[in-house]
Structure formats: C-alpha cells, structure tokens
Write an enzyme that holds these catalytic residues in place. Structure first.
Site, PDB file in Angstrom:
ATOM      1  N   HIS A 168      69.618 113.100  39.238  1.00  0.00           N
ATOM      2  CA  HIS A 168      68.531 114.321  39.509  1.00  0.00           C
ATOM      3  C   HIS A 168      68.988 115.433  38.391  1.00  0.00           C
ATOM      4  O   HIS A 168      70.628 115.914  38.406  1.00  0.00           O
ATOM      5  CB  HIS A 168      68.332 114.651  40.600  1.00  0.00           C
ATOM      6  CG  HIS A 168      67.124 116.203  40.685  1.00  0.00           C
ATOM      7  ND1 HIS A 168      65.909 116.124  40.180  1.00  0.00           N
ATOM      8  CD2 HIS A 168      67.491 117.260  41.352  1.00  0.00           C
ATOM      9  CE1 HIS A 168      65.474 117.747  40.398  1.00  0.00           C
ATOM     10  NE2 HIS A 168      66.263 117.979  41.109  1.00  0.00           N
TER      11      HIS A 168
ATOM     12  N   GLU B 237      61.378 104.451  18.684  1.00  0.00           N
ATOM     13  CA  GLU B 237      62.355 103.717  19.314  1.00  0.00           C
ATOM     14  C   GLU B 237      63.050 103.413  20.687  1.00  0.00           C
ATOM     15  O   GLU B 237      62.833 102.435  20.849  1.00  0.00           O
ATOM     16  CB  GLU B 237      63.163 104.001  17.993  1.00  0.00           C
ATOM     17  CG  GLU B 237      64.239 102.334  18.339  1.00  0.00           C
ATOM     18  CD  GLU B 237      63.902 101.338  17.954  1.00  0.00           C
ATOM     19  OE1 GLU B 237      64.475  99.855  18.191  1.00  0.00           O
ATOM     20  OE2 GLU B 237      63.094 100.535  17.259  1.00  0.00           O
TER      21      GLU B 237
END
Length: 245
Positions: A111, A141
């Site tokens: 987190h 990409e």
C-alpha cells in the site's frame, strides 16, 4: 517479556540472517519505498504471506527506520496475532491486506500513498480524463509489466513474452474506490472492486493512494513500480493534452 513489551519467544519469528526472510524484506522494501516518496511520514505499508504466517509492517513507525523487531506476525488460519509488539499498533491496512491474500491468493500486498496515484484519481473524479470509477490507459509499453488479476503466470513464452500479462494493445483498468475516514472501513469496497474487476492487480483509493498485490514479493514490487510509472506518465500526458486511451 522484553522492554518493548512482547514475548521473547516470538522474536524467533522475525530474526533471521537471510535477507529474503519476510521480516527483513518488509524493512528493506519500506526503505526503498520511502526513497520513492511512496510512504512519506508513517503512511503506507507492506504485508507478506509466508507459509502459515502473515508478516505485517506496524502502524506509526517511520518506514525508513523500520526494524524486524517492529514486525507483527499473524497466523493465517486463525487470523490471530502470534507476535504483537505491545509498544506498537497493528496496521489499519491489515483487513485490506487479508482481502488480497484470500480473494486473490496473493503472497504480498503493498500500500502506497504515491502522489501520482492520488493525482490520477483526482483527474478521473473531475471528469478531466476517463471515467470517475476507473483509471484506464492503453498502448504504453509498461502495461506489459502488469499481470492479469495481479497474480498471473510469470512463465516466459517464446520471444520473451510473459504468459498471463497484459499486452501492449490491451487497455489496463484499475478500479477507483472512495476514501473513508478510517482505513479499515475500506475493506468492503475494496473486496467488491476485486470481485467486479477480476483482471485488476490493484485498487486505487481516491485522494489516498493504491493497494497492489502479487503472487510473491517480486511480482508485487515490480507491479507497484510499473503502476507508479504509468500513473506519473498519465499525469504528464494530461498536461500535454494527450488522452490516456
């Protein structure tokens, strides 16, 4: 009992010379994430599931100063703490980490309070890009670094393609849930997002940050890095008037 208030016998759970031991990994990851600006102050956290145990960073400890002795350990089956430093508070993120372990079979959940994560939720909220409840981006990409569901296969196919990962031409979608006054109250909406978005590897929390998971530490870490790159790129694209999809 020690001066820090925990059972001496439980220290063995977090003491190891192995740098890959979960307690050592959490500390090293937190130092790296502090350098990225992801865990400023005492925000953010990391949890690792290893065998029958869950290792959790504590609440209220400066992440760059964290030591193995600060780590909480929970029994995965009973959800009871078997190592709990009494001088510290357990992380309010714990119910959300458990959701990743139980609903996605994750081995690690991260987190962060990344500013880029917060900014993309604000752009979506304001209707300036995409839809309010989801961050979407395509034909970049770095999307290829994201696995389907967060814990997809990392098997390498001929040509170097990772099986189970998104492709360049896929649209990556990360759901956005609303923030709450108390972190643990996010559990229900985070679990709902996981069920409604089976291909996501993460959940964004509006004006707060992001939860990212992977089948192991390496996958969770690399996906967190890939996502942060994409969040930052999205903010810069928006400044230039470029669309995300």
């Amino acid at each position: 009992m020690t001066s820090t208030g925990h059972d001496v016998n439980s220290d063995a759970l977090v003491q190891s010379p192995d740098s890959k031991h979960p307690a050592n990994l959490i500390c090293s990851l937190c130092r790296q994430f502090y350098g990225h600006g992801w865990v400023t102050g005492t925000g953010g956290g990391v949890s690792i599931r290893h065998d029958k145990h869950i290792f959790l960073a504590p609440s209220g400890v400066e992440k760059e100063l964290m030591q193995p002795e600060h780590i909480f350990v929970m029994d995965y089956a009973s959800r009871e703490y078997i190592r709990r430093p009494l001088a510290l508070k357990s992380s309010a993120c714990t119910p959300l980490f458990l959701a990743a372990f139980t609903l996605r079979g994750a081995g690690c959940c991260i987190h962060t309070h990344s500013q880029w994560a917060v900014l993309v939720t604000l752009l979506c909220e304001a209707g300036m890009q995409g839809r309010k409840g989801v961050f979407e981006i395509s034909q970049i990409e770095q999307i290829k670094g994201i696995s389907r569901g967060g814990t997809g296969s990392t098997e390498i196919a001929e040509g170097g393609r990772k099986l189970g990962n998104l492709s360049y031409f896929d649209t990556m979608r990360i759901p956005i849930i609303e923030n709450t006054a108390h972190e643990e109250d996010l559990k229900e909406s985070l679990e709902k997002a996981m069920l409604e978005w089976p291909e996501t590897c993460a959940v964004l929390v509006r004006r707060h940050g992001v939860y990212v998971w992977g089948k192991d530490v390496t996958q969770a870490k690399t996906q967190a890095e890939s996502l942060d790159y994409l969040f930052q790129l999205a903010v810069e694209m928006h400044k230039l008037g470029l669309k995300w999809t």
